[in-house]
Scaffold this active site. Structure first.
Site, short mmCIF file in Angstrom:
data_model
loop_
_atom_site.label_atom_id
_atom_site.label_comp_id
_atom_site.label_asym_id
_atom_site.label_seq_id
_atom_site.Cartn_x
_atom_site.Cartn_y
_atom_site.Cartn_z
N CYS A 1 0.84 -1.20 0.00
CA CYS A 1 0.00 0.00 0.00
C CYS A 1 0.87 1.25 0.00
CB CYS A 1 -0.90 0.01 1.23
SG CYS A 1 -1.91 1.52 1.37
N CYS B 1 -1.03 6.76 6.57
CA CYS B 1 -2.26 6.16 7.10
C CYS B 1 -1.93 5.25 8.29
CB CYS B 1 -2.96 5.36 6.00
SG CYS B 1 -4.38 4.39 6.58
N CYS C 1 -2.96 0.26 9.12
CA CYS C 1 -2.23 -1.01 9.08
C CYS C 1 -0.92 -0.90 9.84
CB CYS C 1 -1.95 -1.44 7.64
SG CYS C 1 -3.43 -1.90 6.71
N CYS D 1 -8.13 1.88 -0.42
CA CYS D 1 -7.59 1.15 0.72
C CYS D 1 -7.32 -0.28 0.29
CB CYS D 1 -8.58 1.17 1.88
SG CYS D 1 -8.07 0.17 3.29
N GLN E 1 -18.49 -9.41 11.64
CA GLN E 1 -17.09 -9.63 11.29
C GLN E 1 -16.81 -9.15 9.86
OE1 GLN E 1 -14.57 -10.61 13.10
NE2 GLN E 1 -15.55 -11.42 14.95
N TYR F 1 -22.73 -11.94 25.08
CA TYR F 1 -22.32 -10.98 24.05
C TYR F 1 -22.70 -11.58 22.69
CZ TYR F 1 -19.43 -9.72 28.08
OH TYR F 1 -19.00 -9.43 29.35
N GLU G 1 -27.22 -10.03 25.08
CA GLU G 1 -26.48 -9.04 24.29
C GLU G 1 -26.77 -7.65 24.83
OE1 GLU G 1 -24.62 -6.49 21.96
OE2 GLU G 1 -24.18 -8.65 21.94
N ASP H 1 -18.09 -14.00 23.86
CA ASP H 1 -17.51 -13.24 22.75
C ASP H 1 -17.53 -11.76 23.11
OD1 ASP H 1 -16.54 -12.36 20.33
OD2 ASP H 1 -18.32 -12.85 19.17
N CYS I 1 -10.84 -10.98 20.86
CA CYS I 1 -10.20 -10.11 19.88
C CYS I 1 -9.01 -9.37 20.48
CB CYS I 1 -11.20 -9.12 19.29
SG CYS I 1 -11.97 -8.03 20.50
#
Length: 383
Positions: A82, A90, A93, A175, A215, A244, A268, A309, A336
């Protein structure tokens, strides 16, 4: 800020950095120079680089910096695909300069380090030492995987992305991690959209709000669902607590496995997502509200299985203890953030649950983010 140092980059750190050290200008009692930690972006472990300090003052415990020149490159360094990636560009990433295979090993290293440091696991155990971060179908050598994207609008109709830890905007024409057909999203867009997922031989359609959570890697829903099902091995007639639960991704497939004689309870915190799960998972017992609050007042009975989650900060002690109080035989934890996972694994251990399986998934190539699915089982349960 703005000072430059030639350093040898050390180990990778959580957050997409490597660790370097520079002199503070002071000396220790033994006459050796005091060193300050610098978290460096755009470098690789073992490289000799010139670092420019981007954040920090004399009194800070650590500084932040960018590798603005590579003096001795790692064999894992590649030319960033990129043109908008790099120091001062940017901030989306972290690892454009790293071969995709090596990105996954860096992520596995971070997960291992967090589990050893925060969960006090044995670094040499097969579970920790053997962790790999798996590729997931749906990207093109780490690119073109992001199915939904949000840009900063620019005057004249252009678009941009923000710099790292800044509100400054870099104009971009494309992007490279976004799919060419990525849906551009905006906060407050409550239109209903649909996503279809096939996993473990079953297919479900899920309705959700256009700005709701889903996702963004196209292979993620299938990969995570199959990992959760494989870890828990649900049986007909079992009861499942899905925490969740979002719009019901895991709950729908778990309901298939436990059947009409089983039970699925989905909780949730987002009322809108919870409302969608009512339609997405017919027959489930759905509750909307803060997970810890709901568990403190509802569903005190035992459950066979639990899915966690949580958001990036993790489940935290009140939820972990509420789960343990329901004595499930197994808990599948979808994480995550490896630091949050490790902290919660340590709390589970206090209540008799052991980490018995762990998988990592590269759902966010070119970034430092990694998704894990961990299995915790009750000590002495024989499972």
């Amino acid at each position: 800020m703005g000072e430059r140092y030639d350093v040898t980059a050390g180990s990778v750190a959580h957050g997409g950095h490597v660790i370097a050290r520079v002199p503070t200008g002071d000396t220790r009692d033994d006459g050796t120079p005091e060193l300050r930690v610098v978290f460096v972006r755009h470098a690789l472990p073992g490289e000799r680089v010139t670092v420019e300090i981007t954040e920090g003052t004399d009194g800070d415990r650590f500084w932040r910096g960018d590798a603005v020149e590579v003096l001795e490159a790692s064999a894992d360094r590649v030319e960033a695909p990129c043109p908008f990636s790099g120091p001062g560009a940017c901030g989306g990433c972290d690892f454009q300069h790293v071969a995709v295979r090596a990105q996954r090993e860096l992520k596995a290293t971070v997960v291992r380090e967090q589990l050893v440091r925060l969960a006090k696991l044995d670094a040499d155990s097969p579970l920790v030492a053997g962790l790999v971060v798996e590729a997931v179908p749906g990207d093109e050598n780490g690119l073109r995987w992001r199915t939904r994207q949000r840009y900063v609008g620019l005057p004249g109709g252009g678009k941009g992305m923000r710099k790292y830890r800044s509100h400054d905007v870099i104009p971009v024409d494309d992007c490279r991690i976004a799919r060419t057909d990525a849906r551009e999203t905006a906060s407050g867009d409550t239109r209903t959209i649909s996503e279809t997922v096939t996993a473990a031989g079953e297919t479900h359609r899920f309705d959700l709000a256009a700005d709701g959570f889903w996702q963004v890697h196209p292979g993620a829903p299938t990969a995570l669902t199959e990992a959760v099902l494989a870890a828990l091995d649900p049986k007909p007639g079992e009861s499942v607590l899905d925490l969740y639960a979002g719009v019901g991704l895991f709950a729908a497939f778990l309901a298939d496995r436990v059947g009409a004689e089983g039970r699925v309870v989905a909780i949730e915190g987002d009322p809108q997502a919870s409302a969608y799960s009512l339609a997405n998972v017919p027959g489930a017992d759905v509750s909307a509200g803060d997970v810890a609050t709901v568990l403190a007042s509802s569903h005190p009975e035992a459950f066979d299985l639990v899915v966690l989650d949580p958001p990036r900060e993790g489940a935290r002690r009140p939820v972990v203890e509420a789960v343990a109080a329901r004595t499930p035989r197994a808990v599948a934890y979808v994480a995550c953030d490896p630091a949050a996972l490790a902290r919660d694994v340590a709390i589970f251990a206090e209540h008799g649950y052991t980490l018995t399986a762990l998988r990592g998934f590269d759902l966010f190539p070119m970034t430092h983010h990694v998704e894990c699915v961990a299995l915790l089982t009750r000590t002495g349960s024989g499972l």
